[in-house]
Design an enzyme around this catalytic site. Structure first.
Site, PDB file in Angstrom:
ATOM      1  N   CYS A  41    -112.931 -58.896  11.924  1.00 28.92           N
ATOM      2  CA  CYS A  41    -112.710 -57.874  10.889  1.00 28.92           C
ATOM      3  C   CYS A  41    -113.938 -57.641  10.008  1.00 28.92           C
ATOM      4  O   CYS A  41    -114.354 -56.505   9.785  1.00 28.92           O
ATOM      5  CB  CYS A  41    -111.487 -58.221  10.040  1.00 28.92           C
ATOM      6  SG  CYS A  41    -111.641 -59.716   9.036  1.00 28.92           S
TER       7      CYS A  41
ATOM      8  N   HIS B 278    -108.806 -60.821   5.248  1.00 27.46           N
ATOM      9  CA  HIS B 278    -108.873 -59.678   6.164  1.00 27.46           C
ATOM     10  C   HIS B 278    -109.466 -58.487   5.417  1.00 27.46           C
ATOM     11  O   HIS B 278    -109.309 -58.360   4.194  1.00 27.46           O
ATOM     12  CB  HIS B 278    -107.490 -59.316   6.708  1.00 27.46           C
ATOM     13  CG  HIS B 278    -107.555 -58.317   7.827  1.00 27.46           C
ATOM     14  ND1 HIS B 278    -108.093 -58.614   9.058  1.00 27.46           N
ATOM     15  CD2 HIS B 278    -107.177 -57.012   7.894  1.00 27.46           C
ATOM     16  CE1 HIS B 278    -108.034 -57.542   9.838  1.00 27.46           C
ATOM     17  NE2 HIS B 278    -107.486 -56.561   9.151  1.00 27.46           N
TER      18      HIS B 278
ATOM     19  N   HIS C 102    -109.959 -50.976  11.487  1.00 25.86           N
ATOM     20  CA  HIS C 102    -110.169 -52.419  11.342  1.00 25.86           C
ATOM     21  C   HIS C 102    -110.036 -53.116  12.695  1.00 25.86           C
ATOM     22  O   HIS C 102    -109.543 -52.544  13.672  1.00 25.86           O
ATOM     23  CB  HIS C 102    -109.166 -53.015  10.340  1.00 25.86           C
ATOM     24  CG  HIS C 102    -107.749 -53.083  10.839  1.00 25.86           C
ATOM     25  ND1 HIS C 102    -106.898 -54.130  10.540  1.00 25.86           N
ATOM     26  CD2 HIS C 102    -107.016 -52.240  11.620  1.00 25.86           C
ATOM     27  CE1 HIS C 102    -105.714 -53.923  11.108  1.00 25.86           C
ATOM     28  NE2 HIS C 102    -105.753 -52.786  11.752  1.00 25.86           N
TER      29      HIS C 102
END
Length: 352
Positions: free
Chosen positions: A266, A314, A326
């Protein structure tokens, strides 16, 4: 082939944004799949989904720790290389200064050990004395200068050596942290895969539906709060470049620790996107949250980074119209999702 790929990517993006920006009613969670008869003591699919999600969350946290340790190790290795070069240069300089000091000592020995001033006084020649005073003083200053520089260089060399030793210690500590994080990541991912491997094909399909349903539910709640009504800002020139880079990676697999070009995790995706836009940012989502300027959700614009979960493990890039791009987790590819499909911690802006 490239043209078809570009067209397909564009269609995917348009369709996804159309879904994400539709009225709240369009985000109503899809009808839950019909549950299969449960056996006594057997976990429900929803319980399995939550357990798998928790395992991947833990793997994500460990990945951040791994990436941070890797960055520190890289920095420390670079410092060690610089210090090693400085040590080599310092040793060469000391050898030269000692050679010069030795030459001065040998010259004094050849003159019977008398200092230049005494030699001039004993010469009996006033003119020679007057002419030589200046040279004698210069010689004395040069000798003091050589010794002073030698002492300073030796002190610098001592400092360089101590710094190198400290950096080696830190480097080893970072390597140990990397190894521990890597072990934890592999263990969490293996546990999640083991859970998924026990499911039948139909159960895996229903599991994916449950995952999407949970995301839709969160996105619907976020949109229902009216958040999107206040978000209407345009991307900065750098933000547009970052968004273009990130969206061009759609379809590439998530791999923990990866920074492209074939796969990403990520924060690898977001850091590389902003690097491509000419603005280097921290490597990990936690450091991005800690170091970059915070922005209110209502003020965010395309290119800003949305940090998720209370431990900042994240990150996704906001691309406008309530959507992010993402790299979700192992087993998934870089994709579009609703900006509110996960628990938002906050928003940061790399180019503020």
């Amino acid at each position: 082939m490239n043209r078809r790929h570009s067209a397909a990517a564009a269609i995917t993006l348009v369709c996804a944004l159309a879904v994400l920006t539709a009225p709240v009613q369009a985000f109503a969670a899809p009808a839950p799949p019909s549950p299969a008869p449960e056996q006594p003591g057997k976990k429900s699919l929803e319980e399995v989904r939550k357990e798998i999600d928790a395992l991947y969350r833990k793997a994500g946290s460990a990945t951040d720790a791994y990436n941070l340790a890797a960055e520190r190790a890289k920095k420390q290795s670079g410092e060690i290389v610089k210090l090693a070069q400085a040590i080599v240069e310092g040793q060469a300089k000391i050898a030269d200064l000692k050679s010069r000091a030795g030459a001065q000592a040998r010259e004094q020995y050849r003159n019977a050990g008398l200092p230049p001033g005494a030699q001039l006084m004993l010469s009996g020649d006033p003119k020679l004395f007057l002419d030589g005073v200046s040279r004698a003083r210069q010689g004395q200053q040069a000798a003091k200068g050589v010794l002073g520089e030698l002492n300073r260089t030796q002190e610098d060399l001592k400092t360089y050596t101590q710094d190198a030793s400290t950096n080696w210690t830190k480097l080893e500590a970072s390597r140990v942290k990397q190894a521990k994080a890597k072990k934890k990541i592999n263990a969490q991912i293996a546990a999640a895969k083991k859970l998924e491997s026990r499911l039948e094909k139909k159960e895996k399909a229903r599991l994916l539906q449950l995952e999407q349903q949970a995301e839709y539910k969160s996105q619907t709640a976020w949109l229902g709060s009216g958040a999107l009504k206040e978000i209407n800002r345009e991307a900065s020139p750098s933000g547009k470049k970052a968004v273009a880079f990130a969206t061009s990676q759609i379809g590439k697999p998530y791999v923990w620790g990866a920074e492209g070009p074939k796969s990403y995790d990520c924060s690898g995706l977001t850091s590389q996107a902003w690097a491509a836009a000419g603005t280097p940012i921290p490597r990990t989502s936690q450091e991005q949250w800690r170091q970059l300027p915070h922005i209110a959700v209502k003020d965010m614009r395309p290119g800003d980074l949305i940090i998720y979960f209370d431990d900042a493990t994240h990150v996704g890039m906001y691309i406008g119209d309530g959507a992010i791009v993402h790299a979700p987790r192992p087993g998934r590819n870089v994709t579009l999702a609703g900006a509110g499909s996960m628990e938002i911690l906050g928003v940061v802006r790399p180019d503020k």
